[in-house]
Write a protein that holds these residues in place. Structure first.
Motif, short mmCIF file in Angstrom:
data_model
loop_
_atom_site.label_atom_id
_atom_site.label_comp_id
_atom_site.label_asym_id
_atom_site.label_seq_id
_atom_site.Cartn_x
_atom_site.Cartn_y
_atom_site.Cartn_z
N PRO A 175 0.84 -1.20 0.00
CA PRO A 175 0.00 0.00 0.00
C PRO A 175 0.87 1.25 0.00
N PRO A 176 0.38 2.32 -0.59
CA PRO A 176 1.20 3.54 -0.64
C PRO A 176 1.46 4.07 0.77
N ARG A 177 2.62 4.65 0.91
CA ARG A 177 2.97 5.31 2.17
C ARG A 177 3.27 6.76 1.83
N PRO A 178 2.22 7.58 1.73
CA PRO A 178 2.42 8.97 1.32
C PRO A 178 3.41 9.74 2.20
N GLU A 179 3.51 9.33 3.46
CA GLU A 179 4.45 10.01 4.37
C GLU A 179 5.89 9.59 4.11
N ASP A 180 6.09 8.52 3.35
CA ASP A 180 7.43 8.02 3.04
C ASP A 180 7.42 7.41 1.63
N LEU A 181 7.32 8.26 0.62
CA LEU A 181 7.23 7.79 -0.76
C LEU A 181 8.51 7.10 -1.20
N ALA A 182 9.65 7.56 -0.73
CA ALA A 182 10.91 6.91 -1.10
C ALA A 182 10.96 5.50 -0.51
N GLY A 183 10.52 5.35 0.72
CA GLY A 183 10.46 4.02 1.33
C GLY A 183 9.47 3.13 0.60
N TRP A 184 8.37 3.73 0.16
CA TRP A 184 7.38 2.97 -0.60
C TRP A 184 7.98 2.48 -1.92
N ALA A 185 8.81 3.32 -2.56
CA ALA A 185 9.49 2.89 -3.79
C ALA A 185 10.35 1.65 -3.51
N GLY A 186 11.02 1.65 -2.37
CA GLY A 186 11.78 0.47 -1.98
C GLY A 186 10.89 -0.74 -1.79
N ASP A 187 9.70 -0.52 -1.23
CA ASP A 187 8.74 -1.62 -1.05
C ASP A 187 8.29 -2.18 -2.41
N VAL A 188 8.05 -1.30 -3.37
CA VAL A 188 7.64 -1.74 -4.72
C VAL A 188 8.78 -2.54 -5.36
N PHE A 189 10.01 -2.06 -5.22
CA PHE A 189 11.18 -2.77 -5.71
C PHE A 189 11.24 -4.18 -5.11
N ASP A 190 11.07 -4.25 -3.78
CA ASP A 190 11.09 -5.54 -3.09
C ASP A 190 10.00 -6.47 -3.60
N HIS A 191 8.81 -5.92 -3.82
CA HIS A 191 7.69 -6.74 -4.31
C HIS A 191 8.04 -7.35 -5.66
N HIS A 192 8.63 -6.56 -6.54
CA HIS A 192 8.98 -7.09 -7.86
C HIS A 192 10.12 -8.10 -7.78
N GLN A 193 10.97 -7.97 -6.78
CA GLN A 193 12.01 -8.99 -6.59
C GLN A 193 11.38 -10.31 -6.16
N ARG A 194 10.40 -10.24 -5.27
CA ARG A 194 9.76 -11.46 -4.76
C ARG A 194 8.76 -12.06 -5.73
N PHE A 195 8.07 -11.20 -6.49
CA PHE A 195 7.01 -11.67 -7.38
C PHE A 195 7.21 -11.10 -8.79
N PRO A 196 8.26 -11.52 -9.49
CA PRO A 196 8.53 -10.97 -10.83
C PRO A 196 7.41 -11.27 -11.83
N GLU A 197 6.62 -12.30 -11.56
CA GLU A 197 5.55 -12.65 -12.48
C GLU A 197 4.50 -11.55 -12.59
N VAL A 198 4.31 -10.76 -11.56
CA VAL A 198 3.33 -9.67 -11.61
C VAL A 198 3.76 -8.63 -12.64
N LEU A 199 5.01 -8.24 -12.59
CA LEU A 199 5.53 -7.28 -13.55
C LEU A 199 5.52 -7.86 -14.96
N ARG A 200 5.90 -9.12 -15.10
CA ARG A 200 5.89 -9.76 -16.42
C ARG A 200 4.48 -9.78 -17.01
#
Length: 186
Positions: free
Chosen positions: A71-96
């Motif tokens: 979920p977005p973290r408007p108070e920490d958008l940079a941290g949220w970007a890291g979370d999105v990066f992590d998600h794509h590392q764990r679940f590359p099939e979603v991005l594919r």
């Protein structure tokens, strides 16, 4: 033995995620999906109306899970970007699957608009920034996805296979890039 429709649907969606992530819509085969799901093609048609409906349902489910998991973290958008990066590392099939959908079934990508709209509203209410909330979201997603979308030949120039430290350094670069973008626009 009673049939468990929800369990069967879950197995079909899981098998379809694997199939469509690997082969896209055009290359995906309902026969392989049915076999992997320990089901049959008839059930895919009964539950999803066919290959198109199954692809759309699979993509929508993958994006829904991503929205729940990151979920977005408007108070920490940079941290949220890291979370999105992590998600794509764990679940590359979603991005594919998202990439296949943009190439082969752009009409299927309209489903998650509500998810993105809610994220944009959360960002807009939390950040006074000259860029629109949508522009900020697009930028964050683009930065967080960049390494996963880079050509294998380019990323393969590194002589060592990706190690945990390298992934952590890439994640940190994503966070820093978003921090700087937000700071530059403030």
């Amino acid at each position: 033995m009673a049939r468990d429709a929800e369990a069967t649907k879950g197995r079909i969606l899981e098998a379809a995620t694997t199939e469509f992530a690997a082969h896209g819509f055009a290359g995906g085969r309902v026969e392989r999906i049915a076999s992997a799901a320990q089901s049959n093609v008839r059930m895919i048609y009964a539950y999803y109306g066919g290959k198109s409906g199954l692809f759309d349902a699979t993509l929508a489910e993958a994006l829904r899970r991503m929205a729940e998991n990151v979920p977005p973290r408007p108070e920490d958008l940079a941290g949220w970007a890291g979370d999105v990066f992590d998600h794509h590392q764990r679940f590359p099939e979603v991005l594919r699957m998202s990439m296949w959908a943009q190439l082969e079934r752009p009409e299927a990508t309209s489903e998650p608009r509500e998810i993105y709209r809610n994220k944009a509203l959360a960002v807009a209410t939390a950040a006074a920034h000259p860029l629109s909330a949508v522009d900020i979201l697009v930028f964050i997603y683009a930065i967080a996805q960049a390494w996963q979308l880079s050509p294998g030949g380019l990323t393969g120039l590194d002589e060592n296979p990706v190690r945990t430290e390298e992934v952590a350094a890439r994640r940190q670069a994503v966070v820093i890039a978003v921090e700087r973008m937000l700071r530059a626009g403030a």
